[in-house]
Structure formats: structure tokens, C-alpha cells
Design an enzyme around this catalytic site. Structure first.
Site, PDB file in Angstrom:
ATOM      1  N   HIS A   4      -4.696  12.732   6.212  1.00 34.22           N
ATOM      2  CA  HIS A   4      -5.470  11.499   6.036  1.00 34.22           C
ATOM      3  C   HIS A   4      -6.156  11.146   7.343  1.00 34.22           C
ATOM      4  CE1 HIS A   4      -2.811   9.999   2.471  1.00 34.22           C
ATOM      5  NE2 HIS A   4      -3.728  10.881   2.097  1.00 34.22           N
TER       6      HIS A   4
ATOM      7  N   HIS B  40       7.839   6.398  10.498  1.00 36.73           N
ATOM      8  CA  HIS B  40       7.678   6.841   9.109  1.00 36.73           C
ATOM      9  C   HIS B  40       6.808   8.090   9.050  1.00 36.73           C
ATOM     10  CE1 HIS B  40       9.215   2.930   7.883  1.00 36.73           C
ATOM     11  NE2 HIS B  40       8.379   2.407   8.751  1.00 36.73           N
TER      12      HIS B  40
ATOM     13  N   HIS C 112       0.978  13.936   5.500  1.00 37.06           N
ATOM     14  CA  HIS C 112       2.098  13.685   4.593  1.00 37.06           C
ATOM     15  C   HIS C 112       2.636  15.049   4.206  1.00 37.06           C
ATOM     16  CE1 HIS C 112       1.228   9.383   4.045  1.00 37.06           C
ATOM     17  NE2 HIS C 112      -0.024   9.769   4.261  1.00 37.06           N
TER      18      HIS C 112
ATOM     19  N   THR D 159      -1.328   3.796   1.611  1.00 40.68           N
ATOM     20  CA  THR D 159      -0.171   4.318   0.864  1.00 40.68           C
ATOM     21  C   THR D 159       1.150   3.990   1.545  1.00 40.68           C
ATOM     22  OG1 THR D 159      -0.230   6.481   1.938  1.00 40.68           O
ATOM     23  CG2 THR D 159      -1.575   6.215  -0.051  1.00 40.68           C
ATOM     24  N   THR D 160       1.083   3.151   2.574  1.00 35.95           N
ATOM     25  CA  THR D 160       2.308   2.644   3.199  1.00 35.95           C
ATOM     26  C   THR D 160       2.199   1.114   3.229  1.00 35.95           C
ATOM     27  OG1 THR D 160       1.278   2.868   5.385  1.00 35.95           O
ATOM     28  CG2 THR D 160       2.707   4.667   4.664  1.00 35.95           C
TER      29      THR D 160
ATOM     30  N   HIS E 137      -3.150  11.382  10.239  1.00 31.59           N
ATOM     31  CA  HIS E 137      -1.720  11.692  10.097  1.00 31.59           C
ATOM     32  C   HIS E 137      -1.561  12.591   8.881  1.00 31.59           C
ATOM     33  CE1 HIS E 137      -2.463   8.080   7.606  1.00 31.59           C
ATOM     34  NE2 HIS E 137      -1.732   8.765   6.733  1.00 31.59           N
TER      35      HIS E 137
HETATM   36 ZN    ZN Z   1      -1.574   8.572   4.771  1.00 32.67          ZN
END
Ligand code: ZN
Ligand code: NAG
Length: 300
Positions: free
Chosen positions: A138, A86, A115, A221-222, A113
């Protein structure tokens, strides 16, 4: 195919990979997009979800939000980057640490990671006054003495997440090409690569330059959207050139094999939460954030 296999085998654990981002979902690929995450992951439908849109004229100025303290950010470290299907995670050693910022404890870094959006479209998760930024970084930290997200998830501030928004600049970010090259080495789900002699301080500024930030309590947020996150969203943005942005979105593929683009969750309702803003003239006071947390607990 993945979902069908999950259903046939009746193994929920196999289906955990079945969630996806909005643009991935299609008739050919009926994966669970963000609007349906909560059917497999009930916490995604909770009342303290992230990301959010930060409305700058509604934030509460809090004089008890001192600067964060970074430890180990200058160390040269060898880090593993992994395509998680993802997004791509850059694993950080526990020698990289975080305290201060009125966080209720000491935290160890786990990974960072990004986004991002698609070619020419923005992909930050947090928005400020409705504006979406090109990209968001993040950095995930776990509170001591917890060793994992699972252990930390019952603590409202078990995870400290630092969020940096990127802003398009004429010049390249001087050290982002290392990250882009690493992404290029992990094109497929599950692949890994090592970056040697990496310094986190090459990517983010020193904490003295990061006195201005927003703070609120929210979630991962996942999926599973664990509501255990003390969020810090910095005012200062990081630069990225349009060349670098184009390169970032072209490196990786999702677990479904499609190009990894638009990897952000839509913003979630505030549901009565307050967003605080640090006042850079403030003196440190560690009681502050506990007061904020207690207030939120009372509201819910
Ligand atoms: Zn994140
Ligand atoms: C990083 O890896 C290199 C070899 O690739 C090694 O020489 C070096 O000691 C490692 N550094 C750390 C901090 O582990």
C-alpha cells in the site's frame, strides 16, 4: 496487561494501541481483534469499509479512468522505516507525488507498507474473486492541501491509496531484499532505521505499465478506518519468491512482542458500492471520478 493499564488509568488515548489482528488475540492477550475494532473505533463499522473482495465479473468498465501520473518515483531518497507495532511504515518525502487516474486533485506520498500472511499462507488484504494473494503493498498519499490523515478524513477522496498485489514467482523480486533488510532492522515496536538511496521505481513498475486497475471508494484498513480513501488496485502483480516471502514474515514483532504475522484485515461488505475497472484504451477525462463519487454519496 496493556488493556488493564488503560482501564486503570482511564486514558482512552493510551488504549488506542489496543487493537490487533485476528491471530494475535488469545486468552493471554485479550486485544481487540478486527471483529471488535468498531467498539473503540466506530467508523470501522461504517458502510464504506476496506478491504473488499473484488468480483471481476461484477465490476463496471469505466472508460474515464486514465493512467496515474507518478512524480519523483525515480528520485534517490533516504527514507525512514519505523515499526509501528502493527506493521512497518516506510516514510516517503513529499517530493513523491501522484496525480491523474481521475483522482480529484494532486496528492503527496506519506508512506508505504506491506500486508503479509504467515509462513506459507497468503496475506493480501484485497482478494480477487475470493483469491488471497501472498502479500500486498500500500502506498498512502494525502490530497493537497491537507497535511495529515486527520485533516483529510472528512474528504471522501482525501487519501489516495495504491495497492499492488504480489504473486509468487520463481525468481526473487530484484529489489525487495533492501526492504527485507530494513524490516530486519526494526524488529521491535517503535524502532526505526534509514534506507539510503532508495528508489520507489525499483519496487513498482512505471505508470505506463499500470493502465489496468480497479477503483472504488473505501477506508483505511486499520483503526480508525477513516472512510476517506480512493482505492486503486492494480491488475499487474509484483513478483516475490518463496524465499523472500518467508523472510518478510520473520523480521518484525508486534507491539505485543509476538512475531508480526497475518497482518491483514478480513474483507468487508460492499454495502451497495460499485467497483470500477479502467479501460486501457480510454482517453483521459477528469470529470469521471467526480460522477462516481456523487453517485456513491446519493446511495448513502
Ligand atoms: Zn495498508
Ligand atoms: C542521504 O544520506 C546520505 C548519507 O547517508 C547523504 O550523503 C545524502 O546526501 C542523502 N541524500 C538525500 C537525498 O538526502
Amino acid at each position: 496487561m496493556h488493556l488493564v493499564l488503560c482501564l486503570m488509568l482511564g486514558l482512552p488515548s493510551l488504549c488506542a494501541g489496543g487493537w490487533c489482528y485476528q491471530t494475535q488475540s488469545s486468552c493471554d492477550n485479550p486485544c481487540r481483534d478486527p471483529s471488535r475494532w468498531s467498539s473503540d473505533f466506530p467508523r470501522c463499522g461504517g458502510l464504506r469499509q476496506s478491504p473488499i473482495n473484488i468480483v471481476s465479473r461484477k465490476v463496471h468498465v469505466n472508460t474515464e479512468l486514465p493512467p496515474l501520473e507518478f512524480i519523483g518515483h525515480d528520485d534517490r531518497i533516504n527514507i525512514t522505516v519505523e515499526n509501528k507495532g502493527h506493521s512497518a511504515h516506510f516514510h516517503l518525502p513529499q517530493s513523491v507525488r501522484l496525480s491523474g487516474g481521475a483522482l480529484p486533485g494532486h496528492y503527496r506520498a506519506a508512506q508505504f507498507h506491506f500486508h503479509w500472511g504467515a509462513s506459507g499462507t497468503p496475506g493480501s488484504e484485497h482478494t480477487i474473486d475470493g483469491e488471497r494473494f501472498p502479500m500486498e503493498l500500500h502506498i498512502v498519499h494525502i490530497k493537497e492541501p491537507y497535511g495529515s490523515l486527520t485533516e483529510a478524513e472528512h474528504d471522501m477522496a482525501g487519501i489516495a491509496l495504491l495497492a499492488f498485489l504480489f504473486e509468487e514467482a520463481t525468481d526473487d523480486h530484484p529489489h525487495l531484499d533492501t526492504v527485507i533488510a530494513a524490516l530486519g532492522q526494526v524488529q521491535h515496536n517503535g524502532s526505526t532505521a534509514v534506507i539510503s538511496n532508495f528508489q520507489l521505481s525499483n519496487i513498482i513498475p512505471p505508470s505506463e505499465e499500470l493502465r489496468g486497475y480497479y477503483r472504488y471508494v473505501g477506508s483505511m484498513t486499520t483503526p480508525g478506518c477513516e472512510q476517506a480513501v480512493a482505492w486503486t488496485v492494480f491488475h499487474k502483480t509484483l513478483p516475490v519468491s518463496s524465499r523472500q516471502l518467508d523472510a518478510v514474515v520473520q523480521q518484525c514483532r508486534f507491539w505485543t512482542g509476538q512475531p508480526m504475522m497475518d497482518i491483514f484485515r478480513p474483507t468487508q461488505p460492499l454495502d451497495g458500492r460499485a467497483v470500477y475497472r479502467s479501460n486501457s484504451a480510454a482517453r483521459p477525462c477528469f470529470a469521471g471520478f467526480f460522477v462516481i463519487l456523487t453517485t456513491v454519496v446519493f446511495i448513502h
